[in-house]
Design an enzyme around this catalytic site. Structure first.
Site, PDB file in Angstrom:
ATOM      1  N   LYS A  23       0.846  -1.198   0.000  1.00  0.00           N
ATOM      2  CA  LYS A  23       0.000   0.000   0.000  1.00  0.00           C
ATOM      3  C   LYS A  23       0.879   1.245   0.000  1.00  0.00           C
ATOM      4  O   LYS A  23       1.932   1.271   0.644  1.00  0.00           O
ATOM      5  CB  LYS A  23      -0.886  -0.041   1.259  1.00  0.00           C
ATOM      6  CG  LYS A  23      -1.960   1.038   1.318  1.00  0.00           C
ATOM      7  CD  LYS A  23      -2.791   0.875   2.606  1.00  0.00           C
ATOM      8  CE  LYS A  23      -3.897   1.907   2.714  1.00  0.00           C
ATOM      9  NZ  LYS A  23      -4.691   1.744   3.964  1.00  0.00           N
TER      10      LYS A  23
ATOM     11  N   SER B 193      -9.746   1.791   3.255  1.00  0.00           N
ATOM     12  CA  SER B 193      -8.896   2.546   2.364  1.00  0.00           C
ATOM     13  C   SER B 193      -7.901   1.705   1.567  1.00  0.00           C
ATOM     14  O   SER B 193      -7.353   2.179   0.579  1.00  0.00           O
ATOM     15  CB  SER B 193      -8.131   3.608   3.163  1.00  0.00           C
ATOM     16  OG  SER B 193      -7.190   2.997   4.029  1.00  0.00           O
TER      17      SER B 193
ATOM     18  N   SER C 199      -9.725  -0.559   7.406  1.00  0.00           N
ATOM     19  CA  SER C 199      -9.151  -0.343   6.069  1.00  0.00           C
ATOM     20  C   SER C 199      -8.460  -1.545   5.443  1.00  0.00           C
ATOM     21  O   SER C 199      -8.136  -1.515   4.260  1.00  0.00           O
ATOM     22  CB  SER C 199      -8.167   0.827   6.092  1.00  0.00           C
ATOM     23  OG  SER C 199      -8.873   2.043   6.081  1.00  0.00           O
TER      24      SER C 199
END
Lengths: 488, 100
Positions: free
Chosen positions: A80, A155, A179
């Site tokens: 990420k 997210s 997330s």
């Protein structure tokens, strides 16, 4: 193409690599080709690091040849885009950091690179990890591989979509209020938020420091244990990391659930949860009962419905402090046409941050400001204590709790972007777990009209072994994780 | 917590924006005023909870101050650290004038 290299589990790929039936370069090329093929429709990557990947794959092949290899050696992964990668842009999907190139690796990046994993690229996300659909990314919109008109969740939407679409074998996400778990559920993969402090956050761009945690996103529970083995453990560079003797998490995996007590907290069912999602979770619970688990249904966590308010006071408060560092001086975006220092700072933050980030900075600043601190921040911290104690009480009677991960399946792109509070509701099942600092895992447990449903299993503090055992036993009895989205 | 959600005024929102140094147009401030008011309304549910005598939790793990020996080690080279700086001069970050 279910037998494609890019859909191998880490375990399967690792065995083929060690038997020299495939090479890491071959596997990495297959993944890169898959990325080229599906990325126009999915957009899970902010950057594909092809040269780095092939170089790391060549080195992995050397290690495999000299039998100096572990289970992650030669395995292609995505990280990420809020975890630092030395020499490779780390943008947080924000204009503010679009050109930021870290001078060091995050501890997780370094540990995975030491383990021989291959970095395919950086995953798209909601800007600074604030959001539940990845639509707050300033760089691109990621699409759900199961239905590209829908969101991947957030997210960590880029990592979830990439794992589901075969654009990597695993990914690292971060989870402040859901997330990792919510996008894992919406994309039909496994996502683990470990106990707060189990995995070092050195080099993770800070959002809400009392809640943030890094964890694995994989296609199988066994893979999840393998990645956790590599990243868990105390780090002198993160003073909030727990000095904990890390076990081999794969040794806890067993195919039955005899002797395990599973609690079903009533507040996570009913109002606010899609009835079909609820029915799917109930089927999974029945399956776990068949596997030998004792189901305890009179478990209650009465303050669950207050968790959302607690979270949306604490997380923005911490974010307003953490994001004060973006001043346009040391790194990141800097507004050129400004006279004074104050004007430069205001314009830098006006144009560098997107709407949701600004909303949360404003909200947190308000909650912490003179006259409101006791009413909001202190009150939220006290209710946080109550929520934590309720979990502790429940865990006197049960080993793990089972709930939905997300109240609905993946929603449509644009469906909730106009109403922040509606978007916040996406995380009602996951937020309490962060508030209490507990581990939680999302596991695929069915489909509704072709869209994945994930159940959430919540464990005791540092109870990852039991958590993974429960998830593994369930997954071994199903084939949800072996189904792949109907792409090209 | 106040008995009723305070109706944020545009002046208050402007003041918050100044505190956190986020520039905003009048239109943006008005939109923020509406959205923040709506979000603050959601917080009212906390009012019903009796927290008398309950200690606050800042961290979910009871960690105390973590100390280490203060041993000198190499720093990152100034050149690498400054490579991300929007403006620099010699080995320094260049800032705009603080005093006019």
């Amino acid at each position: 193409m279910d037998n494609a290299l890019y859909y191998l589990s880490i375990r399967e790929a690792s065995q083929l690599l060690r038997r020299r039936e495939i090479s890491s370069v071959e596997l990495t090329r297959a993944v890169l080709e898959r990325v080229r093929q599906v990325e126009p429709a999915i957009q899970a990557y902010n950057a594909v690091t092809e040269e780095v990947a092939l170089e790391q794959a060549r080195r992995a092949d050397q290690r495999l040849a000299s039998e100096d290899a572990g289970p992650l050696t030669g395995i292609p992964m995505q990280i990420k885009d809020n975890m630092c990668t030395k020499g490779i842009a780390t943008t947080c999907s924000s204009r503010m950091l679009e050109s930021f190139v870290p001078v060091y690796d995050a501890t997780v990046t370094r540990r995975l690179s030491d383990a021989g994993a291959v970095l395919v690229g950086k995953g798209n996300m909601d800007e600074f990890a604030m959001g539940s659909s990845t639509e707050n990314s300033a760089l691109r919109k990621t699409h759900n591989p199961w239905d590209t008109t829908r969101v991947p969740g957030g997210s960590s939407g880029g990592p979830a979509a990439a794992v589901a679409a075969g654009e990597c074998l695993f990914a690292l996400g971060s989870d402040t209020g859901g997330s990792i778990r919510q996008p894992a559920a919406l994309c039909g993969i496994v996502g683990l938020k470990p106990t707060y402090g189990l995995v070092s956050r050195f080099g993770l761009v800070a959002f809400a420091s009392s809640l943030d945690q890094i964890g694995p996103m994989t296609r199988t529970v066994e893979d999840c244990a393998l990645v956790l083995n590599a990243i868990a453990g105390h780090d002198p560079l993160d003073s909030t990391s727990i000095p904990h003797q890390v076990p081999d998490y794969t040794s806890a995996l067993r195919a039955d659930l005899r002797g395990v007590r599973l609690g079903v907290p009533r507040e996570y069912f009913g109002e606010g949860i899609d009835p079909q999602v609820e029915a799917t979770i109930q089927q999974a619970i029945a399956r776990m009962e068949e596997l030998g688990a004792t189901i305890v249904r009179d478990v209650s966590l009465p303050h669950t419905r207050h968790a959302l308010a607690v979270y949306y006071i604490i997380a923005p408060s911490e974010c307003s402090a953490n994001l004060a560092r973006y001043d346009g001086v040391k790194y990141g975006y800097s507004h050129a046409e400004a006279g004074s220092m104050w004007e430069a700072m205001e314009k830098t933050r006006q144009h560098g941050f997107g709407p949701e980030v600004k909303r949360r900075i404003m909200l947190g600043t308000y909650a912490l400001s003179a006259g409101y601190y006791d009413a909001y921040y202190l009150k939220a911290q006290k209710v946080r204590t109550i929520i934590t104690r309720e979990f502790q009480d429940a865990f006197q009677r049960v080993d793990t709790l089972v709930t939905p991960t997300s109240p609905t399946v993946a929603f449509r792109l644009g469906e909730k972007t106009e109403d922040p509070v509606q978007m916040y509701m996406s995380d009602i099942c996951t937020i309490p777990v962060n508030i209490a600092g507990l581990p939680g895992i999302a596991v695929p447990c069915g489909f509704l009209d072709g869209l994945p449903v994930g159940m959430q299993i919540i464990g005791k503090h540092l109870g990852e072994e039991t958590l993974l055992r429960v998830a593994y036993a369930y997954q071994q009895s199903t084939d949800w994780h072996q189904q792949h989205p109907p792409l090209v | 917590m106040p008995d009723r959600t305070p109706q944020l005024t545009i002046e208050e929102v402007r003041h918050i924006a100044i505190l956190c140094r986020v520039g905003a147009t009048d239109e943006e401030l008005e939109r923020l005023r509406e959205q923040l008011t709506h979000i603050l309304e959601q917080f009212q549910v906390l009012q019903e909870i009796d927290t008398e005598g309950v200690p606050p939790t800042g961290h979910s793990v009871a960690l105390h101050s973590v100390m280490r020996d203060d041993e000198p080690g190499p720093s990152y080279p100034a050149e690498e650290v400054l490579a991300n700086a929007p403006r620099q001069e010699d080995d320094y970050f260049r800032v705009r004038a603080v005093l006019e």
